[in-house]
Design a protein around this motif. Structure first.
Motif: not given
Ligand code: CA
Ligand code: ATP
Length: 504
Positions: A44-46, A121-123, A164-166, A200-202, A440-442
């Motif tokens: 789950l990419d929260a 969960a991210t930002a 980690e996300e990057g 590159l993730d925005f 994505g990072w998932a």
């Molecule tokens: Ca995201």
């Protein structure tokens, strides 16, 4: 007599060997059509703006190669990200129900209990954690409890760090492109020897840049070493909190409101000319990202009317002011005193980078693959009226007012911030998917946490090139012919000899 009968064994063995070798090299192979026995994993990419549930699958007997894990399904949760339910007991957990119910149907029943589920969960949750640790813990516990009420194997709900996300985004990109190892021509894994691709993730609340570099990473916080398939990778990765699209738009509004004295009406150079919108002060200053622009005393319920100006140059000026390009404590910086080595190689840009890039191309008919084309397209969008945009992209109605600001932001971030130039910008591929999988990072997160990414090689062997394969077939055919000629020669010779014996 005994000597005579032992002789044919050698040529016959060679004959069989040659035949088997040719058969093995030429026979058509097909995937076994039996029940494949898949394993499944859920992430789950929260995110800050919304939650997506991804189901991955891989054959139970093969899991170590790249490209083996594929995306089975994805489900998008209705409503906002889990952090948007802060203070509403039970709501974040409830929001996940529909997608979790769907996952129960999408995964065979007998696999439910062995299917790991991860929530990352991210930002949005990073920001909530800054604002109220208690509220963010409460949401994480609540979503964890909700997932545990399903028959899967819950592996935890955690807030990912920006690093980690990057890094997981970079792993996903290179796994999907099979840059780590590749399945070869005659069925063995081999190292493709290709350079890796940067990520590159925005997102909605933060943006990440991650790439492999040979240069020294002067700030060790931004360095990450990964060992995958026996290969060491030195990564530069940085996540900029408050530089996701939604937070950038808020900060821009806050900056404009501040520079115009927080009056009830402000001119927004990035909104389409003639377009106006009224909002509450609280919707701008409800985030830690706008804290520094907050007036010392203000009425959160007071209204602010925003009048569009559609002025590219003024928009560029304001957008540039939400970055800091002033001082740099290292030999070189991207912005905000953050070290960055020179960008190198190819990149994949996803999430809002993809949305903005594809919108720009669609609405302006300009192919955006150079910095000047990006500027030209951004200028064109900033010149357009709301109704002109609405005609071309009616499905984007709620976002249209923001595309000028977002496009100008992407230009400043990529060109002035990250330092992409004519050559390097053209090597960025803007995409949402690679094959059937969302970028994505998932995926990288699940691969890493479920040990599907070995540090060491998995019987890494060089695959045969078509040339070598052809040569081998030629050699075996030659061997076969020689042996046949030899047997024929011997048989004829033997008969002749036998005949002369009887006549003497
Ligand atoms: Ca995201
Ligand atoms: N179809 C779309 N077109 C344009 N913009 C979109 C679209 N879908 C989402 N967005 C916007 O793109 C931005 C990034 O979305 P994304 O889902 O990648 O962020 P997130 O994962 O929720 O945020 P974060 O990664 O920062 O936690 C958000 O501002 C979102 O509102």
């Amino acid at each position: 007599m005994a000597q005579r009968s032992a002789h044919p064994v050698v040529p016959i063995a060679l004959l069989v060997f040659g035949l088997v070798a040719i058969l093995l090299l030429t026979i058509r192979t097909e995937d076994v059509q039996e029940k494949p026995g898949f394993m499944y994993g859920i992430v789950l990419d929260a995110g800050s703006s919304h939650t997506a549930l991804y189901i991955y699958k891989w054959p139970a007997d093969k899991q170590n190669g790249t490209g083996v894990v594929t995306q089975h399904r994805e489900c998008h949760v209705k409503g906002g990200g889990i952090s948007s339910y802060a203070g509403q007991q039970g709501a974040a957990g409830q929001s996940l129900e529909a997608c979790l119910d769907q996952a129960v149907k999408d995964i065979p029943k007998e696999k439910h209990h062995v299917t790991p589920v991860y929530l990352g969960a991210t930002a949005g949750m990073r920001l909530l954690h800054l604002f109220s640790q208690e509220q963010s813990n409460q949401i994480l516990q609540e979503v964890g409890r909700k997932i545990q009420s399903y028959p899967f194997s819950f592996q935890g709900a955690a807030i990912l760090s920006g690093r980690e996300e990057g890094a997981y985004g970079w792993v996903t990109v290179n796994y999907l492109l099979e840059n780590f190892i590749k399945y070869g021509f005659v069925g063995h894994w081999f190292s493709p020897g290709r350079p890796t691709v940067g990520a590159l993730d925005f997102g909605g609340a933060s943006t990440q840049i991650t790439f492999a570099t040979q240069e020294e990473v002067e700030d060790k916080q931004d360095m990450m070493k990964l060992r995958l398939y026996g290969q060491e990778y030195s990564l530069y990765t940085h996540s900029f909190l408050c530089y996701g699209q939604d937070q950038v738009l808020k900060r821009l509004l806050a900056h404009i409101a501040q520079s115009q004295g927080y009056s009830g009406s402000v001119d927004h150079p990035c909104y389409p000319a003639g377009h106006s919108r009224t909002l509450k002060f609280s919707s701008i200053f409800n985030s830690p990202c706008t804290a520094k622009y907050k007036p010392s005393s203000y009425d959160p319920q007071a209204s602010l009317t925003v009048q569009g100006g559609g002025h590219y140059e003024h928009c560029l000026g304001n957008v540039s002011e939400i970055f800091s390009f002033d001082s740099c404590p290292f030999s070189q910086c991207s912005f905000d005193k953050v070290f960055q080595p020179n960008v190198s190689g190819s990149y994949m840009a996803f999430s809002a980078f993809f949305y903005i890039h594809s919108f720009l191309q669609h609405i302006t008919n300009i192919t955006v693959s150079t910095p000047s084309q990006l500027e030209e397209a951004a200028r064109a969008v900033c010149r357009m009226s709301f109704n002109e945009m609405l005609l071309v992209a009616p499905e984007q109605k709620v976002r249209l007012q923001d595309y000028c600001a977002s496009s100008v932001f992407v230009k400043v971030l990529m060109l002035r911030g990250y330092g992409f130039d004519e050559t390097s910008f053209s090597r960025i591929s803007f995409q949402k998917k690679a094959g059937d999988a969302s970028v994505g990072w998932a995926l990288g997160y699940m691969l890493s946490l479920s040990n599907l990414l070995p540090a060491e090689t998995v019987g890494l062997r060089k695959a045969l090139t078509p040339g070598a394969w052809g040569t081998l077939i030629f050699l075996f055919v030659l061997l076969l012919t020689t042996v046949l000629v030899f047997i024929l020669f011997r048989t004829c010779g033997g008969k002749k000899k036998g005949g002369s014996e009887s006549t003497i």
